[in-house]
Design a protein around this motif. Structure first.
Motif, PDB file in Angstrom:
ATOM      1  N   PHE A 179     -12.807   8.469   7.910  1.00 26.68           N
ATOM      2  CA  PHE A 179     -11.481   8.127   8.433  1.00 26.68           C
ATOM      3  C   PHE A 179     -10.415   9.138   8.010  1.00 26.68           C
ATOM      4  CE2 PHE A 179     -13.816   4.221   8.545  1.00 26.68           C
ATOM      5  CZ  PHE A 179     -13.324   3.525   9.641  1.00 26.68           C
ATOM      6  N   ALA A 180     -10.808  10.255   7.451  1.00 27.93           N
ATOM      7  CA  ALA A 180      -9.870  11.196   6.842  1.00 27.93           C
ATOM      8  C   ALA A 180      -8.744  11.622   7.779  1.00 27.93           C
ATOM      9  CB  ALA A 180     -10.614  12.427   6.325  1.00 27.93           C
ATOM     10  N   LEU A 181      -9.037  11.842   9.033  1.00 32.16           N
ATOM     11  CA  LEU A 181      -8.027  12.351   9.967  1.00 32.16           C
ATOM     12  C   LEU A 181      -7.398  11.257  10.819  1.00 32.16           C
ATOM     13  CD1 LEU A 181      -9.696  15.708  11.062  1.00 32.16           C
ATOM     14  CD2 LEU A 181      -8.053  15.277   9.229  1.00 32.16           C
ATOM     15  N   ARG A 182      -7.748  10.017  10.553  1.00 37.69           N
ATOM     16  CA  ARG A 182      -7.123   8.898  11.275  1.00 37.69           C
ATOM     17  C   ARG A 182      -5.724   8.646  10.727  1.00 37.69           C
ATOM     18  NH1 ARG A 182     -10.227   3.296  12.514  1.00 37.69           N
ATOM     19  NH2 ARG A 182     -11.455   4.846  13.652  1.00 37.69           N
ATOM     20  N   ARG A 183      -4.792   8.286  11.605  1.00 37.15           N
ATOM     21  CA  ARG A 183      -3.449   7.945  11.144  1.00 37.15           C
ATOM     22  C   ARG A 183      -3.488   6.670  10.313  1.00 37.15           C
ATOM     23  NH1 ARG A 183       1.528   8.846  15.150  1.00 37.15           N
ATOM     24  NH2 ARG A 183       1.814   6.674  14.546  1.00 37.15           N
ATOM     25  N   ALA A 184      -2.659   6.611   9.289  1.00 45.63           N
ATOM     26  CA  ALA A 184      -2.674   5.476   8.373  1.00 45.63           C
ATOM     27  C   ALA A 184      -2.284   4.173   9.053  1.00 45.63           C
ATOM     28  CB  ALA A 184      -1.754   5.753   7.185  1.00 45.63           C
ATOM     29  N   ASP A 185      -1.449   4.253  10.113  1.00 43.95           N
ATOM     30  CA  ASP A 185      -1.030   3.015  10.775  1.00 43.95           C
ATOM     31  C   ASP A 185      -2.102   2.446  11.706  1.00 43.95           C
ATOM     32  OD1 ASP A 185      -0.851   4.892  12.790  1.00 43.95           O
ATOM     33  OD2 ASP A 185       1.308   4.681  13.102  1.00 43.95           O
ATOM     34  N   ARG A 186      -3.263   3.057  11.740  1.00 43.59           N
ATOM     35  CA  ARG A 186      -4.374   2.541  12.549  1.00 43.59           C
ATOM     36  C   ARG A 186      -5.450   1.901  11.687  1.00 43.59           C
ATOM     37  NH1 ARG A 186      -6.782   7.038  16.023  1.00 43.59           N
ATOM     38  NH2 ARG A 186      -7.988   5.259  16.795  1.00 43.59           N
ATOM     39  N   LEU A 187      -5.131   1.656  10.433  1.00 49.13           N
ATOM     40  CA  LEU A 187      -6.104   1.069   9.508  1.00 49.13           C
ATOM     41  C   LEU A 187      -5.918  -0.435   9.379  1.00 49.13           C
ATOM     42  CD1 LEU A 187      -5.821   3.663   6.588  1.00 49.13           C
ATOM     43  CD2 LEU A 187      -7.573   3.615   8.379  1.00 49.13           C
ATOM     44  N   SER A 188      -6.974  -1.130   9.005  1.00 42.03           N
ATOM     45  CA  SER A 188      -6.868  -2.544   8.657  1.00 42.03           C
ATOM     46  C   SER A 188      -6.268  -2.673   7.260  1.00 42.03           C
ATOM     47  CB  SER A 188      -8.254  -3.194   8.682  1.00 42.03           C
ATOM     48  OG  SER A 188      -9.053  -2.694   7.618  1.00 42.03           O
ATOM     49  N   GLY A 189      -5.944  -3.912   6.864  1.00 43.65           N
ATOM     50  CA  GLY A 189      -5.380  -4.127   5.534  1.00 43.65           C
ATOM     51  C   GLY A 189      -6.324  -3.700   4.427  1.00 43.65           C
ATOM     52  N   GLY A 190      -7.608  -4.049   4.572  1.00 44.21           N
ATOM     53  CA  GLY A 190      -8.582  -3.666   3.560  1.00 44.21           C
ATOM     54  C   GLY A 190      -8.779  -2.159   3.486  1.00 44.21           C
ATOM     55  N   GLN A 191      -8.788  -1.511   4.665  1.00 43.69           N
ATOM     56  CA  GLN A 191      -8.915  -0.054   4.687  1.00 43.69           C
ATOM     57  C   GLN A 191      -7.700   0.613   4.043  1.00 43.69           C
ATOM     58  OE1 GLN A 191      -9.465   0.388   8.904  1.00 43.69           O
ATOM     59  NE2 GLN A 191     -11.700   0.388   8.763  1.00 43.69           N
ATOM     60  N   SER A 192      -6.503   0.077   4.325  1.00 45.21           N
ATOM     61  CA  SER A 192      -5.284   0.635   3.725  1.00 45.21           C
ATOM     62  C   SER A 192      -5.325   0.553   2.208  1.00 45.21           C
ATOM     63  CB  SER A 192      -4.047  -0.109   4.254  1.00 45.21           C
ATOM     64  OG  SER A 192      -3.876   0.105   5.634  1.00 45.21           O
ATOM     65  N   GLN A 193      -5.833  -0.570   1.696  1.00 49.66           N
ATOM     66  CA  GLN A 193      -5.899  -0.702   0.244  1.00 49.66           C
ATOM     67  C   GLN A 193      -6.924   0.258  -0.345  1.00 49.66           C
ATOM     68  OE1 GLN A 193      -3.978  -1.354  -1.941  1.00 49.66           O
ATOM     69  NE2 GLN A 193      -4.200  -3.421  -2.760  1.00 49.66           N
ATOM     70  N   ARG A 194      -8.000   0.518   0.376  1.00 52.81           N
ATOM     71  CA  ARG A 194      -8.978   1.500  -0.092  1.00 52.81           C
ATOM     72  C   ARG A 194      -8.357   2.895  -0.136  1.00 52.81           C
ATOM     73  NH1 ARG A 194     -14.685   0.269   0.276  1.00 52.81           N
ATOM     74  NH2 ARG A 194     -14.965  -1.952   0.679  1.00 52.81           N
TER      75      ARG A 194
ATOM     76  N   HIS B  37       0.818  -1.211   0.000  1.00 53.25           N
ATOM     77  CA  HIS B  37       0.000   0.000   0.000  1.00 53.25           C
ATOM     78  C   HIS B  37       0.852   1.262   0.000  1.00 53.25           C
ATOM     79  CE1 HIS B  37      -2.782  -2.934   2.354  1.00 53.25           C
ATOM     80  NE2 HIS B  37      -2.858  -3.140   1.063  1.00 53.25           N
ATOM     81  N   ASN B  38       2.053   1.184   0.575  1.00 56.28           N
ATOM     82  CA  ASN B  38       3.006   2.304   0.548  1.00 56.28           C
ATOM     83  C   ASN B  38       2.431   3.587   1.131  1.00 56.28           C
ATOM     84  OD1 ASN B  38       5.135   0.820  -0.669  1.00 56.28           O
ATOM     85  ND2 ASN B  38       4.165   1.063  -2.665  1.00 56.28           N
ATOM     86  N   LEU B  39       1.627   3.458   2.178  1.00 53.94           N
ATOM     87  CA  LEU B  39       1.141   4.637   2.878  1.00 53.94           C
ATOM     88  C   LEU B  39       2.203   5.124   3.859  1.00 53.94           C
ATOM     89  CD1 LEU B  39      -2.537   3.555   3.705  1.00 53.94           C
ATOM     90  CD2 LEU B  39      -1.657   4.663   1.642  1.00 53.94           C
ATOM     91  N   VAL B  40       2.171   6.407   4.172  1.00 53.94           N
ATOM     92  CA  VAL B  40       3.077   6.963   5.186  1.00 53.94           C
ATOM     93  C   VAL B  40       2.389   6.755   6.534  1.00 53.94           C
ATOM     94  CG1 VAL B  40       4.339   8.984   5.982  1.00 53.94           C
ATOM     95  CG2 VAL B  40       3.917   8.655   3.526  1.00 53.94           C
TER      96      VAL B  40
END
Length: 252
Positions: free
Chosen positions: A147-162, A96-99
């Motif tokens: 989820f706009a203001l949630r930190r990316a490291d608090r997401l599930s795998g499916g949410q990260s891919q979205r 996903h390569n999110l920060v």
């Protein structure tokens, strides 16, 4: 009766070859991708699917041949022109390569860096209002506006891919490329992501290229299927003309 306009060709590869040192990845690959078409690129591990996508985007040079993308020769264009060309494409990769420490909104806004390079598009706090609005629209399309203001490291795998998909579509690309978009997801989440990805693509008339090891995904979501076998393009056919047995032969 008036003649119909010829279909618009978004990608055209001419006898494309790639090797790393003496290791041949693929050779003499030629194909055309039409505007609004969904194309599945399939083949066993090590056949060069991801490398072919990277050559197509101009991320790495081909050893020989050329690839014309959106009317431009990506094989022999300047760095500046190549950056502008990539900005017209969206990429969803296996990772996903999110920060992790940045917000979901900031990660999506970074999808606009190709069109608007510079520090302002590294964070939602410094981004122009129009960019924040575009990112929120993209998050709304993938069902994650809340989820706009949630930190990316608090997401599930499916949410990260979205979020990765929202980042890929925020710039309204003309071509969407997905390299094993479901590789890190469980089957249910993977099915949701594939349906979401292609619903979005169909709505906007975007040309889609995706790699997958899921035969049913290739048949269900692809209009056409390209198959790489033994460093060559051995299959280029309409998905409606193929079945699972035809594709399993590519993995023998």
């Amino acid at each position: 009766m008036r003649d119909l306009a010829p279909p618009c060709i978004d990608v055209e590869a001419h006898q494309l070859s790639k090797r790393f040192g003496s290791n041949e990845i693929f050779s003499d690959v030629s194909f055309r991708l039409l505007r609004g078409e969904a194309v599945a690129l399939v083949g066993a591990n090590g056949t060069g699917k991801s490398t072919l996508l990277r050559c197509m985007m101009g991320l790495i040079p081909a050893a020989s041949g050329k690839v014309v993308v959106l009317g431009q020769d990506a094989s022999s264009t300047s760095s500046r022109e190549l950056r502008a060309l990539r900005a017209r494409m969206g990429l969803v990769s296996q990772k996903h390569n999110l920060v992790p420490r940045l917000s979901v909104l900031s990660n999506v806004i970074q999808g606009l860096l190709g069109r608007h390079p510079g520090i302002r598009h590294w964070s939602h706090r410094s981004a122009p209002a129009a960019s924040r609005e575009a990112a929120m629209e993209a998050l709304g399309k993938v069902g994650l506006a809340e989820f706009a203001l949630r930190r990316a490291d608090r997401l599930s795998g499916g949410q990260s891919q979205r979020v990765a998909i929202a980042r890929a579509i925020v710039g309204k690309p003309e071509i969407l490329i997905a390299d094993e978009p479901c590789a890190s997801l469980d089957p249910a989440a993977g099915e949701d992501i594939m349906k979401l990805f292609f619903d979005l693509a169909r709505q906007d008339g975007v040309t889609v290229v995706f790699t997958s090891h899921h035969i049913d995904h290739a048949l269900r979501y692809g209009d056409r299927i390209l198959g790489l076998v033994d460093h060559r393009l051995k299959l280029d056919a309409r998905a409606s003309e193929l079945n699972a047995a035809d594709l399993r032969g590519l993995y023998d």
